[in-house]
Design a protein around this motif. Sequence first.
Motif, mmCIF file in Angstrom:
data_model
loop_
_atom_site.group_PDB
_atom_site.id
_atom_site.type_symbol
_atom_site.label_atom_id
_atom_site.label_comp_id
_atom_site.label_asym_id
_atom_site.label_seq_id
_atom_site.Cartn_x
_atom_site.Cartn_y
_atom_site.Cartn_z
ATOM 1 N N ASP A 116 -16.438 -13.659 38.286
ATOM 2 C CA ASP A 116 -16.523 -12.509 39.168
ATOM 3 C C ASP A 116 -16.084 -11.285 38.373
ATOM 4 O O ASP A 116 -15.018 -10.729 38.586
ATOM 5 C CB ASP A 116 -15.640 -12.741 40.406
ATOM 6 N N ASN A 141 -24.356 -10.462 38.667
ATOM 7 C CA ASN A 141 -23.795 -10.096 39.970
ATOM 8 C C ASN A 141 -22.288 -10.351 39.973
ATOM 9 O O ASN A 141 -21.691 -10.641 40.984
ATOM 10 C CB ASN A 141 -24.473 -10.892 41.097
ATOM 11 N N PHE A 169 -29.821 -12.352 35.885
ATOM 12 C CA PHE A 169 -29.175 -11.211 36.539
ATOM 13 C C PHE A 169 -27.669 -11.292 36.410
ATOM 14 O O PHE A 169 -27.110 -12.335 36.061
ATOM 15 C CB PHE A 169 -29.606 -11.083 38.011
ATOM 16 N N VAL A 191 -30.386 -22.189 40.224
ATOM 17 C CA VAL A 191 -29.547 -21.709 39.131
ATOM 18 C C VAL A 191 -29.633 -22.693 37.956
ATOM 19 O O VAL A 191 -29.324 -23.865 38.085
ATOM 20 C CB VAL A 191 -28.075 -21.544 39.589
ATOM 21 N N VAL A 246 -26.263 -14.991 35.512
ATOM 22 C CA VAL A 246 -26.938 -16.135 36.113
ATOM 23 C C VAL A 246 -28.393 -16.179 35.662
ATOM 24 O O VAL A 246 -29.067 -15.149 35.639
ATOM 25 C CB VAL A 246 -26.918 -16.044 37.665
HETATM 26 C C1 LIG Z 1 -24.260 -14.551 42.098
HETATM 27 O O1 LIG Z 1 -25.452 -15.255 42.323
HETATM 28 C C2 LIG Z 1 -25.327 -16.652 42.349
HETATM 29 C C3 LIG Z 1 -26.719 -17.283 42.447
HETATM 30 O O2 LIG Z 1 -27.467 -16.709 43.454
HETATM 31 C C4 LIG Z 1 -24.429 -17.047 43.494
HETATM 32 O O3 LIG Z 1 -24.270 -18.462 43.513
HETATM 33 C C5 LIG Z 1 -23.064 -16.400 43.320
HETATM 34 O O4 LIG Z 1 -22.242 -16.666 44.420
HETATM 35 C C6 LIG Z 1 -23.211 -14.895 43.147
HETATM 36 N N1 LIG Z 1 -21.920 -14.357 42.746
HETATM 37 C C7 LIG Z 1 -21.387 -13.279 43.313
HETATM 38 C C8 LIG Z 1 -20.051 -12.858 42.793
HETATM 39 O O5 LIG Z 1 -21.953 -12.682 44.199
#
Ligand SMILES: *[C@@H]1O[C@H](CO)[C@@H](O)[C@H](O)[C@H]1NC(C)=O
Length: 491
Positions: free
Chosen positions: A129, A110, A108, A122, A114
């Motif tokens: 970001d 985000n 995914f 993970v 990841v």
């Molecule tokens: C995205 O997902 C990962 C794994 O769940 C998490 O560690 C990370 O903080 C997330 N990143 C954001 C920018 O939300």
Amino acid sequence: MEALSLISAALTRVVFMALLFFTSHPWPRTEAAKPAQELVKGFEAIPDSTVDSFQTLLADPDGNFSFGFLRVNRTRLSLAVIHRNLSDPVWVSDPTRSASWSGKTRLFFNGSLVITDRSSRVEWSTGTDGDRVVLRNDSNLQVEKTKPSQTVVWQSFDFPSNTLVENQNFTSAMTLVSPNGLYSMRLGNDFIGLYADDSHQMYWKHKALEAKAKIEDGSGPVHIRINPNGYLGMYQRGNTPVDVEAFNSFQRPTTGLLILRLEPDGNLRGYLWDGSQWALNYQAISDTCELPNPCGPYSLCTPGSGCSCIDKQTRPGPGFGGCTHSTQDQSDLCDGAPARFTVLRRNGVEVPFKELREHKTASSSEECEAFCEEKCECWGSVYNNGSGFCYLVNYPIHTMLGVADEGKVGYFKLREGVGKGKRWEVGSTVGIAFVCGTVLVLTVAMGFVGLRVWRRERRVSRILEEDGGLSPGPYKDLGSDSFNSIEMSRR
Ligand SMILES: *[C@@H]1O[C@H](CO)[C@@H](O)[C@H](O)[C@H]1NC(C)=O
Ligand SMILES: *[C@@H]1O[C@H](CO)[C@@H](O)[C@H](O)[C@H]1NC(C)=O
Ligand SMILES: *[C@@H]1O[C@H](CO)[C@@H](O)[C@H](O)[C@H]1NC(C)=O
Ligand SMILES: *[C@@H]1O[C@H](CO)[C@@H](O)[C@H](O)[C@H]1NC(C)=O
Ligand SMILES: *[C@@H]1O[C@H](CO)[C@@H](O)[C@H](O)[C@H]1NC(C)=O
């Protein structure tokens, strides 16, 4: 015999290369819809169980490169970037690890790209970001921030696997690793080095010529980059190269894309995409015998005549199969005292890439051998009675060089106890004899059984005819029923 093995090695190589680079459309297109050109936050994908090679998730604007799930060894999954006409990926996320090709593995975006396993752990992440993921037309996978201005926060070019693409910067902090994990490329302060990772032995070194610019102390490390004009440039500061390693297409106008890869045989090769195929454009090591291990363990590579075995009695196995002792336990000889080994000696032997090795001097071959004999980490020594140079080989014996000079003497340790009766030639002769024998015995047995069945059936049908009953007809196959009945009738 040696000429034969040379020819077969050459053939194997040609076939291998042909398979590797000139297969058209090695990635069957499974998706009907046009693949995405960008991935935004909220994107999610799981591997499709019906896909057997590559599942496209993202494509570059020209449709030449794709990013997606690459199936590895049937059950494993790597994130990879592939080119539609290249059977090896140009990039994989983590060459040392792979996820499982199962519906529980999830990719995914985000802000970070990841990949998580069945327990949501993970496996790999870009740790960014960003706002979107795009694939550039040069195969560079990028995570970008679009606000307040467009900036690249992560790119696959900073994490190469075995391939460098035109304009990609390769720095002294990076490593190229061959797909089989045996060889690597790294930069020194003024050179490019290729290393065999199990032995930490450098086998190719290209030092900067410093024709147009000098390397200056204190001006930081060098980096290299493929220049579209057909060379591998080494740079320290600015755009004036401290070295130019020319490809075949150097100073010839070409429009295609250049790549450089570290291949499973340890060679570094350049290819040019000419619009329809990848053509070989550069080769760091042109003499096969100068490759790190072209014929396998305990073998000899003789320029002009190819692979043979150090022990003269066996023939090397196919591929990088090596000789007699290749199946042997190659853990070091330092595991317990005293080391148990037998010794193999051979004249007309030299260490490959000896200019990259250290040497001692000795007054006799006996003295040189003694240096090695006493040290458990030493697997062999080569003595040159002309120069008095003594080379110690501190790793399990790979391919050595065959030379005409009988004054160059090799001494090699063979781990004792294991590998008995595993000789390639003897083993295969015995194997072939066994198979032939078995076939012969089976043929005779079937013939015998068949004869008995035939006789019995003649008898049965005569009896049936005499009884005026149904005739079983002229033919009856020798199926299991007949055999069963023979078995039964024997009891
Ligand atoms: C995205 O997902 C990962 C794994 O769940 C998490 O560690 C990370 O903080 C997330 N990143 C954001 C920018 O939300
Ligand atoms: C790749 O894209 C860049 C712009 O992003 C363009 O200048 C370049 O010509 C393209 N290269 C190819 C081979 O299409
Ligand atoms: C490579 O480095 C040069 C400067 O050293 C820079 O201008 C260029 O953008 C870099 N290329 C990539 C693909 O990062
Ligand atoms: C990419 O595709 C275009 C046509 O769509 C072609 O002209 C170009 O050579 C291709 N480049 C590569 C590197 O495959
Ligand atoms: C080196 O060995 C070769 C062959 O064994 C021999 O003919 C030659 O005389 C030797 N040379 C020296 C300097 O000992």
